[in-house]
Design an enzyme around this catalytic site. Structure first.
Site, mmCIF file in Angstrom:
data_model
loop_
_atom_site.group_PDB
_atom_site.id
_atom_site.type_symbol
_atom_site.label_atom_id
_atom_site.label_comp_id
_atom_site.label_asym_id
_atom_site.label_seq_id
_atom_site.Cartn_x
_atom_site.Cartn_y
_atom_site.Cartn_z
ATOM 1 N N LYS A 1 3.263 -20.428 4.964
ATOM 2 C CA LYS A 1 2.556 -20.061 6.197
ATOM 3 C C LYS A 1 2.334 -19.109 6.754
ATOM 4 C CE LYS A 1 5.595 -20.428 9.521
ATOM 5 N NZ LYS A 1 6.618 -21.205 10.824
ATOM 6 N N LYS B 1 15.941 -26.518 2.916
ATOM 7 C CA LYS B 1 17.465 -25.951 3.489
ATOM 8 C C LYS B 1 18.322 -27.297 2.805
ATOM 9 C CE LYS B 1 16.120 -24.496 7.436
ATOM 10 N NZ LYS B 1 17.432 -23.264 7.673
ATOM 11 N N HIS C 1 6.806 -27.509 10.099
ATOM 12 C CA HIS C 1 8.713 -28.344 9.902
ATOM 13 C C HIS C 1 8.723 -29.098 10.575
ATOM 14 C CE1 HIS C 1 9.027 -23.771 8.844
ATOM 15 N NE2 HIS C 1 8.600 -23.286 9.710
ATOM 16 N N GLU D 1 15.085 -22.666 19.911
ATOM 17 C CA GLU D 1 15.599 -21.211 18.829
ATOM 18 C C GLU D 1 15.263 -21.102 20.685
ATOM 19 O OE1 GLU D 1 12.678 -20.185 16.166
ATOM 20 O OE2 GLU D 1 11.074 -20.956 17.715
ATOM 21 N N ARG E 1 0.636 -1.152 0.198
ATOM 22 C CA ARG E 1 0.288 -0.309 -0.277
ATOM 23 C C ARG E 1 1.013 1.499 -0.092
ATOM 24 N NH1 ARG E 1 -3.660 -1.439 5.340
ATOM 25 N NH2 ARG E 1 -1.022 -2.436 5.730
ATOM 26 N N LYS F 1 10.775 -21.919 22.583
ATOM 27 C CA LYS F 1 11.341 -20.524 22.176
ATOM 28 C C LYS F 1 12.422 -20.948 23.819
ATOM 29 C CE LYS F 1 8.837 -18.580 18.600
ATOM 30 N NZ LYS F 1 10.044 -17.619 18.016
ATOM 31 N N ASP G 1 7.517 -24.096 2.366
ATOM 32 C CA ASP G 1 8.127 -24.180 4.174
ATOM 33 C C ASP G 1 9.260 -24.936 3.445
ATOM 34 O OD1 ASP G 1 8.959 -25.485 6.874
ATOM 35 O OD2 ASP G 1 7.418 -26.831 6.344
ATOM 36 N N HIS G 2 9.765 -23.417 4.291
ATOM 37 C CA HIS G 2 11.455 -23.188 3.356
ATOM 38 C C HIS G 2 12.098 -24.423 4.305
ATOM 39 C CE1 HIS G 2 11.186 -21.095 7.694
ATOM 40 N NE2 HIS G 2 12.428 -21.195 7.986
HETATM 41 N N1 LIG Z 1 8.782 -12.360 8.378
HETATM 42 C C1 LIG Z 1 9.806 -13.565 7.812
HETATM 43 O O1 LIG Z 1 10.473 -14.421 8.274
HETATM 44 C C2 LIG Z 1 8.509 -15.083 7.695
HETATM 45 C C3 LIG Z 1 9.115 -16.210 7.723
HETATM 46 C C4 LIG Z 1 7.992 -17.686 7.232
HETATM 47 C C5 LIG Z 1 6.868 -17.202 6.543
HETATM 48 N N2 LIG Z 1 6.666 -16.422 6.795
HETATM 49 C C6 LIG Z 1 5.185 -15.377 6.387
HETATM 50 O O2 LIG Z 1 4.948 -14.958 5.206
HETATM 51 C C7 LIG Z 1 4.374 -13.581 5.246
HETATM 52 C C8 LIG Z 1 4.441 -12.479 5.507
HETATM 53 O O3 LIG Z 1 5.012 -12.408 6.640
HETATM 54 P P1 LIG Z 1 5.469 -10.635 7.591
HETATM 55 O O4 LIG Z 1 6.312 -11.264 8.295
HETATM 56 O O5 LIG Z 1 6.404 -10.008 5.730
HETATM 57 O O6 LIG Z 1 4.590 -10.137 7.547
HETATM 58 P P2 LIG Z 1 4.910 -8.235 7.880
HETATM 59 O O7 LIG Z 1 6.136 -7.852 7.449
HETATM 60 O O8 LIG Z 1 3.239 -8.270 8.379
HETATM 61 O O9 LIG Z 1 4.339 -7.797 6.038
HETATM 62 C C9 LIG Z 1 2.856 -8.075 5.105
HETATM 63 C C10 LIG Z 1 2.712 -7.578 3.637
HETATM 64 O O10 LIG Z 1 1.797 -7.584 3.249
HETATM 65 C C11 LIG Z 1 1.209 -6.201 3.558
HETATM 66 N N3 LIG Z 1 -0.119 -5.428 3.286
HETATM 67 C C12 LIG Z 1 -0.827 -5.655 4.593
HETATM 68 N N4 LIG Z 1 -2.277 -5.449 4.367
HETATM 69 C C13 LIG Z 1 -2.192 -5.178 3.409
HETATM 70 C C14 LIG Z 1 -3.369 -4.387 1.977
HETATM 71 N N5 LIG Z 1 -4.648 -4.693 2.599
HETATM 72 N N6 LIG Z 1 -3.103 -4.210 0.362
HETATM 73 C C15 LIG Z 1 -1.919 -4.580 0.294
HETATM 74 N N7 LIG Z 1 -0.668 -5.225 1.452
HETATM 75 C C16 LIG Z 1 -1.220 -5.614 2.259
HETATM 76 C C17 LIG Z 1 2.003 -5.218 3.929
HETATM 77 O O11 LIG Z 1 2.234 -4.197 3.636
HETATM 78 P P3 LIG Z 1 1.505 -2.303 3.785
HETATM 79 O O12 LIG Z 1 1.707 -2.605 5.257
HETATM 80 O O13 LIG Z 1 3.082 -1.446 3.219
HETATM 81 O O14 LIG Z 1 0.901 -2.274 2.549
HETATM 82 C C18 LIG Z 1 3.384 -5.738 4.229
HETATM 83 O O15 LIG Z 1 4.119 -5.167 2.824
HETATM 84 C C19 LIG Z 1 3.310 -14.521 6.288
HETATM 85 O O16 LIG Z 1 2.377 -15.440 5.810
HETATM 86 C C20 LIG Z 1 4.381 -15.012 7.351
HETATM 87 O O17 LIG Z 1 4.035 -16.219 8.110
HETATM 88 C C21 LIG Z 1 7.134 -15.193 7.274
#
Ligand SMILES: NC(=O)c1ccc[n+]([C@@H]2O[C@H](COP(=O)([O-])OP(=O)(O)OC[C@H]3O[C@@H](n4cnc5c(N)ncnc54)[C@H](OP(=O)(O)O)[C@@H]3O)[C@@H](O)[C@H]2O)c1
Length: 505
Positions: free
Chosen positions: A152, A186, A244, A220, A45, A345, A181-182
């Site tokens: 996930k 690995k 995992h 962890e 956004r 954790k 599932d990363h």
């Molecule tokens: N972070 C990790 O290391 C990790 C690891 C494994 C899996 N995951 C998975 O990956 C996914 C994303 O995780 P994340 O940690 O990256 O989350 P995050 O940091 O909260 O990012 C969420 C993203 O979604 C966007 N978003 C939210 N509402 C939106 C809307 N209405 N329209 C358009 N975009 C929108 C946000 O952009 P704006 O708010 O800027 O619009 C932001 O770019 C999740 O399913 C999580 O479980 C993450």
């Protein structure tokens, strides 16, 4: 080399994109695995034009590129990215996205193969895919491919996972869905397959005749960091086990498939998950353990706050930060061999390992010596998935001297000693696999549902019987006493990890 395509990332400003996806794309450029005709379209956004988006990524991602990044590959990465401001909940956004992609593939001359990466909040997954389906962006009839990587968590219980599968199947075929599932990306996890099936000495002793039990630990040392709100809804069980830990278990326990074909391998993995004895409600009480950390101390004396003191966690939270369970697999190979799983954790170290403990050797030769059978430790094979990646075999040797005394020694293989390999998160492999249409390391609908089928009764019993003893382990310790008792009741103990000792000091 991946074929020409456009990768559309939902959640471009998010943590996952910044820390994992863009750095993985950089790695693929560096390794020469991306074609000239490759473009990333990042969606979120934020009101940014392409140049401002590149600048932001340049600042945000550099620290995740490893030491001494390749400047040319990084510039190629930045030049390949574009931005589009969207709100995924706005139905008018999807025709605009289709238009933008049509411009890029029409006048822009790019090839209309599309990889959509759902790196945004899970509650949007169904709406996004429905929107893409409505405007024809998932339609492969023209001969170009359309794939969707789904992050996930895939559902929060069996019913929600089934619902999500149904919603995805309404707009695309299973062959278009890549549930990531990363862990499966690995090298060390994939190496379990090579270790088991490319060595003639290993597989013949990989069964109940030789193996006493198996342990899988994902430990962890960190707390929940900035993920308190998400984690407090999820907990250790949901967050780690259906994905995992069961992914690792299915590779350790599967039967060999008759080819390296994606479906052949995933058939075997699903079969083994389906063969796990389901928990009755009574068995949940005896075969599973939950825990939550309270305040504690790191090895260097630093105070660690308890889980309930973490940001965005309820002060009376009943969410578990530790989960352990004993599983039995009803197959000819594994009958009677327990698989003990644990994750938590704020444990004393960060490591993931699989321990195969073999049965005791018959003690006939040593029965007249000073040695007692119980003094001869069984052989263990330790598959270290991270850190200090490698495989160790612990066996007994005679300690030099006049008396017949045994000591345990280790044969040790370390990846770093044999192979030059850049540190990787798994995302590089999985992105490239999806780009080339190889779904072997992604989860199929049935595999995901089999995992939730196992975990559902545990969640039911745990939520029906509120805990009274949380927090029940101190941060920086090995979890609740009940976690030790789970094995002690069977006359066993958790394997003490060597790698994690370095982590806590
Ligand atoms: N972070 C990790 O290391 C990790 C690891 C494994 C899996 N995951 C998975 O990956 C996914 C994303 O995780 P994340 O940690 O990256 O989350 P995050 O940091 O909260 O990012 C969420 C993203 O979604 C966007 N978003 C939210 N509402 C939106 C809307 N209405 N329209 C358009 N975009 C929108 C946000 O952009 P704006 O708010 O800027 O619009 C932001 O770019 C999740 O399913 C999580 O479980 C993450």
């Amino acid at each position: 080399m991946a074929p020409p395509h456009i990768m559309v990332i939902f959640g471009a400003s998010g943590d996952l994109n910044r820390r994992k996806l863009i750095p993985a794309i950089y790695s693929l450029y560096r390794d020469g695995l991306l074609p000239e005709q490759f473009t990333v379209l990042g969606l979120d956004r934020q009101e940014l034009d392409d140049e401002a988006f590149r600048e932001r990524l340049d600042g945000d991602c550099r620290e995740f590129l490893g030491t001494d990044p390749d400047a040319v590959a990084w510039q190629s990465t930045l030049q390949s990215v574009y931005h589009m401001t969207v709100d995924v909940t706005d139905p008018d956004m999807y025709p605009r996205l289709a238009e933008r992609l049509a411009e890029m593939t029409g006048a822009g001359g790019l090839v209309p193969n599309f990889l959509f990466y759902l790196a945004t909040l899970p509650r949007f997954f169904a709406g996004i895919t429905a929107g893409l389906g409505r405007v024809g962006l998932l339609d492969e009839a023209g001969g170009n491919w359309r794939r969707v990587i789904v992050e996930k968590p895939f559902g929060h219980d069996l019913q929600s996972a089934r619902d999500m599968n149904r919603q995805l199947h309404e707009v695309m075929g299973e062959h278009q869905i890549y549930r990531i599932d990363h862990y499966l990306g690995k090298e060390t996890v994939q190496n379990i397959l090579a270790f088991r099936f490319a060595n003639s000495t290993i597989e013949p002793i990989w069964n109940r005749q030789y193996i006493d039990h198996v342990q899988i630990t994902v430990a962890e040392s960190i707390g929940v960091g900035g993920r308190g709100r998400y984690y407090d809804q999820s907990g250790a069980l949901r967050d780690m086990i259906p994905n995992h830990l069961l992914a690792v278990l299915s590779i350790v326990a599967m039967e060999p498939s008759n080819s390296f074909n994606a479906d052949a391998i995933r058939d075997e993995q699903t079969k083994v998950l389906r063969a796990i004895q389901p928990f009755s409600h009574d068995e949940v009480l005896t075969s599973t353990v939950r825990g939550q950390y309270g305040p504690g101390m790191q090895a260097d004396g630093t105070h660690i706050p308890g889980y309930r003191e973490e940001a965005e966690v309820a002060p009376d939270s009943k969410t578990e930060t530790y989960a352990a369970m004993k599983l039995m697999i009803d197959t000819w190979r594994w009958a009677g061999v327990p698989f003990y799983l644990r994750t938590g954790k704020r444990l004393p170290g960060r490591y993931t390992e699989v321990v195969i403990q073999y049965k005791h050797a018959p003690n006939i030769m040593f029965r007249d010596s000073l040695l007692k059978r119980e003094n001869v430790p069984p052989n263990t094979l330790v598959l270290r998935l991270q850190p200090d990646e490698g495989i160790g075999m612990n066996f007994n040797a005679k300690i030099p001297g006049h008396a017949l005394n045994l000591g345990t020694v280790q044969m040790n293989f370390r990846y770093d000693d044999y192979f030059e390999h850049a540190p990787a998160t798994g995302y590089e492999t999985l992105l490239h696999d999806c780009m080339t249409g190889d779904a072997t390391l992604f989860k199929r609908a049935d595999n995901i549902e089999a995992g939730w089928e196992l975990v559902d009764p545990v969640m039911e019993v745990w939520s029906a019987l509120p805990v009274h003893d949380f927090p029940n382990y101190a941060a920086g310790t090995w979890g609740p006493a009940a976690g030790e008792q789970l094995l002690a009741r069977d006359g066993r103990v958790w394997h003490a990890c060597e790698a994690c000792r370095a982590d806590v000091t």
